[in-house]
Motif scaffolding. Structure first.
Motif, PDB file in Angstrom:
ATOM      1  N   HIS A   4      32.035  62.055  61.835  1.00 24.35           N
ATOM      2  CA  HIS A   4      32.739  61.718  60.897  1.00 24.35           C
ATOM      3  C   HIS A   4      33.428  60.916  60.008  1.00 24.35           C
ATOM      4  CE1 HIS A   4      34.186  63.735  57.119  1.00 24.35           C
ATOM      5  NE2 HIS A   4      35.185  63.372  56.962  1.00 24.35           N
ATOM      6  N   ARG A   5      32.588  60.109  58.967  1.00 26.93           N
ATOM      7  CA  ARG A   5      32.628  58.913  58.354  1.00 26.93           C
ATOM      8  C   ARG A   5      33.194  59.347  57.231  1.00 26.93           C
ATOM      9  NH1 ARG A   5      28.450  54.454  59.623  1.00 26.93           N
ATOM     10  NH2 ARG A   5      27.808  55.507  61.641  1.00 26.93           N
ATOM     11  N   SER A   6      34.362  58.774  56.956  1.00 27.50           N
ATOM     12  CA  SER A   6      35.052  58.594  55.772  1.00 27.50           C
ATOM     13  C   SER A   6      34.643  57.590  54.372  1.00 27.50           C
ATOM     14  CB  SER A   6      36.766  58.946  55.562  1.00 27.50           C
ATOM     15  OG  SER A   6      37.384  57.868  56.400  1.00 27.50           O
ATOM     16  N   PHE A   7      34.683  57.539  53.228  1.00 22.15           N
ATOM     17  CA  PHE A   7      34.178  55.984  52.345  1.00 22.15           C
ATOM     18  C   PHE A   7      35.911  56.486  51.659  1.00 22.15           C
ATOM     19  CE2 PHE A   7      33.123  55.425  48.069  1.00 22.15           C
ATOM     20  CZ  PHE A   7      32.130  54.729  47.690  1.00 22.15           C
ATOM     21  N   TYR A   8      36.296  54.926  51.904  1.00 16.75           N
ATOM     22  CA  TYR A   8      37.083  54.450  50.950  1.00 16.75           C
ATOM     23  C   TYR A   8      36.961  53.829  49.736  1.00 16.75           C
ATOM     24  CZ  TYR A   8      41.473  51.488  51.350  1.00 16.75           C
ATOM     25  OH  TYR A   8      42.775  50.790  50.907  1.00 16.75           O
ATOM     26  N   ASN A   9      37.884  53.414  48.910  1.00 14.38           N
ATOM     27  CA  ASN A   9      37.787  52.888  47.115  1.00 14.38           C
ATOM     28  C   ASN A   9      39.328  51.979  47.727  1.00 14.38           C
ATOM     29  OD1 ASN A   9      35.114  53.463  46.950  1.00 14.38           O
ATOM     30  ND2 ASN A   9      35.637  54.719  45.587  1.00 14.38           N
ATOM     31  N   PRO A  10      39.241  50.882  48.094  1.00 10.51           N
ATOM     32  CA  PRO A  10      40.650  49.836  48.004  1.00 10.51           C
ATOM     33  C   PRO A  10      40.867  49.961  47.086  1.00 10.51           C
ATOM     34  CG  PRO A  10      39.030  48.502  49.060  1.00 10.51           C
ATOM     35  CD  PRO A  10      38.355  49.785  48.573  1.00 10.51           C
ATOM     36  N   PRO A  11      42.023  49.169  46.636  1.00  9.30           N
ATOM     37  CA  PRO A  11      42.742  49.377  45.265  1.00  9.30           C
ATOM     38  C   PRO A  11      42.874  47.887  44.931  1.00  9.30           C
ATOM     39  CG  PRO A  11      44.476  49.350  46.522  1.00  9.30           C
ATOM     40  CD  PRO A  11      43.312  49.169  47.852  1.00  9.30           C
ATOM     41  N   ALA A  12      42.359  47.802  43.960  1.00  4.78           N
ATOM     42  CA  ALA A  12      42.748  46.409  43.199  1.00  4.78           C
ATOM     43  C   ALA A  12      43.787  45.201  44.060  1.00  4.78           C
ATOM     44  CB  ALA A  12      42.166  45.761  41.891  1.00  4.78           C
ATOM     45  N   LEU A  13      44.447  44.159  44.428  1.00  7.68           N
ATOM     46  CA  LEU A  13      44.696  43.737  44.867  1.00  7.68           C
ATOM     47  C   LEU A  13      45.374  43.133  43.552  1.00  7.68           C
ATOM     48  CD1 LEU A  13      44.085  42.710  48.142  1.00  7.68           C
ATOM     49  CD2 LEU A  13      46.214  44.658  47.237  1.00  7.68           C
ATOM     50  N   PRO A  14      46.766  42.063  43.497  1.00  8.23           N
ATOM     51  CA  PRO A  14      47.175  41.340  42.577  1.00  8.23           C
ATOM     52  C   PRO A  14      46.257  40.111  42.953  1.00  8.23           C
ATOM     53  CG  PRO A  14      48.743  41.344  43.757  1.00  8.23           C
ATOM     54  CD  PRO A  14      47.932  42.647  44.682  1.00  8.23           C
ATOM     55  N   HIS A  15      46.046  39.044  41.721  1.00  8.26           N
ATOM     56  CA  HIS A  15      45.170  38.479  42.057  1.00  8.26           C
ATOM     57  C   HIS A  15      45.130  37.401  43.175  1.00  8.26           C
ATOM     58  CE1 HIS A  15      43.310  38.427  37.929  1.00  8.26           C
ATOM     59  NE2 HIS A  15      42.754  39.713  38.934  1.00  8.26           N
ATOM     60  N   ASP A  16      46.655  36.669  43.527  1.00  2.36           N
ATOM     61  CA  ASP A  16      47.093  35.664  44.353  1.00  2.36           C
ATOM     62  C   ASP A  16      46.722  36.447  45.303  1.00  2.36           C
ATOM     63  OD1 ASP A  16      49.271  37.629  43.471  1.00  2.36           O
ATOM     64  OD2 ASP A  16      51.037  35.915  44.682  1.00  2.36           O
ATOM     65  N   GLU A  17      46.986  37.723  45.839  1.00  2.00           N
ATOM     66  CA  GLU A  17      46.650  38.372  46.533  1.00  2.00           C
ATOM     67  C   GLU A  17      45.317  37.878  47.503  1.00  2.00           C
ATOM     68  OE1 GLU A  17      48.172  41.568  48.559  1.00  2.00           O
ATOM     69  OE2 GLU A  17      50.299  41.248  46.306  1.00  2.00           O
ATOM     70  N   VAL A  18      44.153  38.059  45.535  1.00  2.00           N
ATOM     71  CA  VAL A  18      43.013  38.090  46.508  1.00  2.00           C
ATOM     72  C   VAL A  18      42.486  36.690  46.442  1.00  2.00           C
ATOM     73  CG1 VAL A  18      40.450  38.624  45.057  1.00  2.00           C
ATOM     74  CG2 VAL A  18      42.756  40.172  45.034  1.00  2.00           C
ATOM     75  N   VAL A  19      42.706  36.481  46.150  1.00  2.00           N
ATOM     76  CA  VAL A  19      42.324  34.889  46.155  1.00  2.00           C
ATOM     77  C   VAL A  19      43.133  34.221  47.715  1.00  2.00           C
ATOM     78  CG1 VAL A  19      42.575  31.935  45.569  1.00  2.00           C
ATOM     79  CG2 VAL A  19      42.095  33.948  44.283  1.00  2.00           C
ATOM     80  N   GLU A  20      44.046  33.789  48.331  1.00  2.00           N
ATOM     81  CA  GLU A  20      44.579  33.810  49.475  1.00  2.00           C
ATOM     82  C   GLU A  20      44.048  34.443  50.148  1.00  2.00           C
ATOM     83  OE1 GLU A  20      48.385  33.737  51.087  1.00  2.00           O
ATOM     84  OE2 GLU A  20      49.012  35.795  50.971  1.00  2.00           O
ATOM     85  N   THR A  21      43.592  35.827  50.094  1.00  2.00           N
ATOM     86  CA  THR A  21      43.071  36.494  51.134  1.00  2.00           C
ATOM     87  C   THR A  21      40.492  36.219  51.252  1.00  2.00           C
ATOM     88  OG1 THR A  21      44.157  38.707  51.179  1.00  2.00           O
ATOM     89  CG2 THR A  21      41.948  38.675  52.585  1.00  2.00           C
ATOM     90  N   LEU A  22      40.939  36.038  50.339  1.00  2.00           N
ATOM     91  CA  LEU A  22      39.417  35.051  49.943  1.00  2.00           C
ATOM     92  C   LEU A  22      39.266  34.259  50.578  1.00  2.00           C
ATOM     93  CD1 LEU A  22      37.656  36.659  47.203  1.00  2.00           C
ATOM     94  CD2 LEU A  22      37.687  37.954  49.698  1.00  2.00           C
ATOM     95  N   GLU A  23      39.887  33.411  50.673  1.00  2.00           N
ATOM     96  CA  GLU A  23      40.041  31.591  51.026  1.00  2.00           C
ATOM     97  C   GLU A  23      40.278  31.365  52.684  1.00  2.00           C
ATOM     98  OE1 GLU A  23      39.141  28.762  50.028  1.00  2.00           O
ATOM     99  OE2 GLU A  23      39.528  29.532  47.285  1.00  2.00           O
ATOM    100  N   TRP A  24      41.070  32.424  53.048  1.00  2.00           N
ATOM    101  CA  TRP A  24      41.171  32.870  54.404  1.00  2.00           C
ATOM    102  C   TRP A  24      39.896  33.298  55.358  1.00  2.00           C
ATOM    103  CZ3 TRP A  24      46.244  35.943  54.477  1.00  2.00           C
ATOM    104  CH2 TRP A  24      47.420  35.278  54.435  1.00  2.00           C
ATOM    105  N   ALA A  25      39.361  34.312  54.231  1.00  2.00           N
ATOM    106  CA  ALA A  25      37.969  34.608  54.675  1.00  2.00           C
ATOM    107  C   ALA A  25      36.544  33.620  55.205  1.00  2.00           C
ATOM    108  CB  ALA A  25      37.912  36.057  54.463  1.00  2.00           C
ATOM    109  N   LEU A  26      36.838  33.287  54.312  1.00  2.00           N
ATOM    110  CA  LEU A  26      36.183  31.860  53.769  1.00  2.00           C
ATOM    111  C   LEU A  26      36.301  30.070  54.760  1.00  2.00           C
ATOM    112  CD1 LEU A  26      35.796  31.786  50.304  1.00  2.00           C
ATOM    113  CD2 LEU A  26      34.743  32.465  51.783  1.00  2.00           C
ATOM    114  N   GLY A  27      37.658  30.342  55.304  1.00  2.00           N
ATOM    115  CA  GLY A  27      37.459  29.759  56.153  1.00  2.00           C
ATOM    116  C   GLY A  27      37.837  29.992  57.902  1.00  2.00           C
ATOM    117  N   ASP A  28      37.478  31.348  58.083  1.00  2.00           N
ATOM    118  CA  ASP A  28      37.796  32.032  59.273  1.00  2.00           C
ATOM    119  C   ASP A  28      37.770  33.362  59.184  1.00  2.00           C
ATOM    120  OD1 ASP A  28      38.626  33.573  62.181  1.00  2.00           O
ATOM    121  OD2 ASP A  28      40.874  31.981  61.048  1.00  2.00           O
ATOM    122  N   ARG A  29      36.712  34.004  59.362  1.00  2.00           N
ATOM    123  CA  ARG A  29      35.637  34.758  60.045  1.00  2.00           C
ATOM    124  C   ARG A  29      36.506  35.978  60.166  1.00  2.00           C
ATOM    125  NH1 ARG A  29      29.797  35.634  61.524  1.00  2.00           N
ATOM    126  NH2 ARG A  29      29.759  36.984  60.731  1.00  2.00           N
ATOM    127  N   ALA A  30      37.783  36.232  61.160  1.00  2.00           N
ATOM    128  CA  ALA A  30      39.010  37.378  61.872  1.00  2.00           C
ATOM    129  C   ALA A  30      39.285  38.286  60.498  1.00  2.00           C
ATOM    130  CB  ALA A  30      40.017  36.215  62.047  1.00  2.00           C
TER     131      ALA A  30
END
Length: 127
Positions: A4-30
Motif C-alpha cells: 500500500h502506497r500513500s501519497f503525501y503533499n508536503p506543506p510549504a516551509l518558510p523560505h529560509d528553511e527551504v533555502v537552508e535545506t536545498l543548499e544542504w542537499a546540493l552539497g550533501d546527498r544525505a
C-alpha cells in the motif's frame, strides 16, 4: 504481496528553511529526502512564483549527477507552470533540457522531468 502506497503533499516551509535545506542537499546527498519535501511543498503550496522558480532552477542546474532532484526539479517547474500560468524563458529551457536528458538516460534524470514538460506544454500552451 500487495504494497500500500500513500501519497503525501508536503506543506510549504518558510523560505529560509527551504533555502537552508536545498543548499544542504546540493552539497550533501544525505539531505536529498528533506530537499525533495521542501521543493515539492514550495511548488504545490508557496504563493511566491519567483521564489519557487528560482529554487527549482537552482536544484535543476546544481544537483550532483544522477541525483533524483533533477527529475523532481523538472516536475516542480511543471507544477509551477500549472499553478501560476507562467515560467521564465530560462525555466522553460531547463524543463526542456531535463526532459531531453531523461529520455536519453533515465539514470541521469528520472522520468518525472517528462511529466514536468507535459505540464509546461499543457498549461503554458507553448507548443
Amino acid at each position: 504481496m500487495h504494497v500500500h502506497r500513500s501519497f503525501y503533499n508536503p506543506p510549504a516551509l518558510p523560505h529560509d528553511e527551504v533555502v537552508e535545506t536545498l543548499e544542504w542537499a546540493l552539497g550533501d546527498r544525505a539531505y536529498e529526502g528533506e530537499a525533495a519535501n521542501a521543493l515539492v511543498g514550495s511548488a504545490l503550496n508557496d504563493n511566491d512564483r519567483e521564489f519557487v522558480e528560482h529554487w527549482c532552477m537552482q536544484v535543476g542546474t546544481r544537483a550532483v549527477p544522477g541525483s533524483p532532484l533533477f527529475g523532481l526539479a523538472g516536475l516542480c517547474l511543471g507544477h509551477t507552470a500549472r499553478r501560476f500560468g507562467h515560467l521564465s524563458d530560462e525555466a522553460v529551457a531547463l524543463v526542456h533540457s531535463l526532459a531531453a536528458r531523461a529520455e536519453a538516460d533515465p539514470v541521469d534524470v528520472d522520468s518525472r522531468a517528462l511529466n514536468g514538460l507535459d505540464d509546461v506544454k499543457d498549461y503554458l500552451h507553448l507548443w
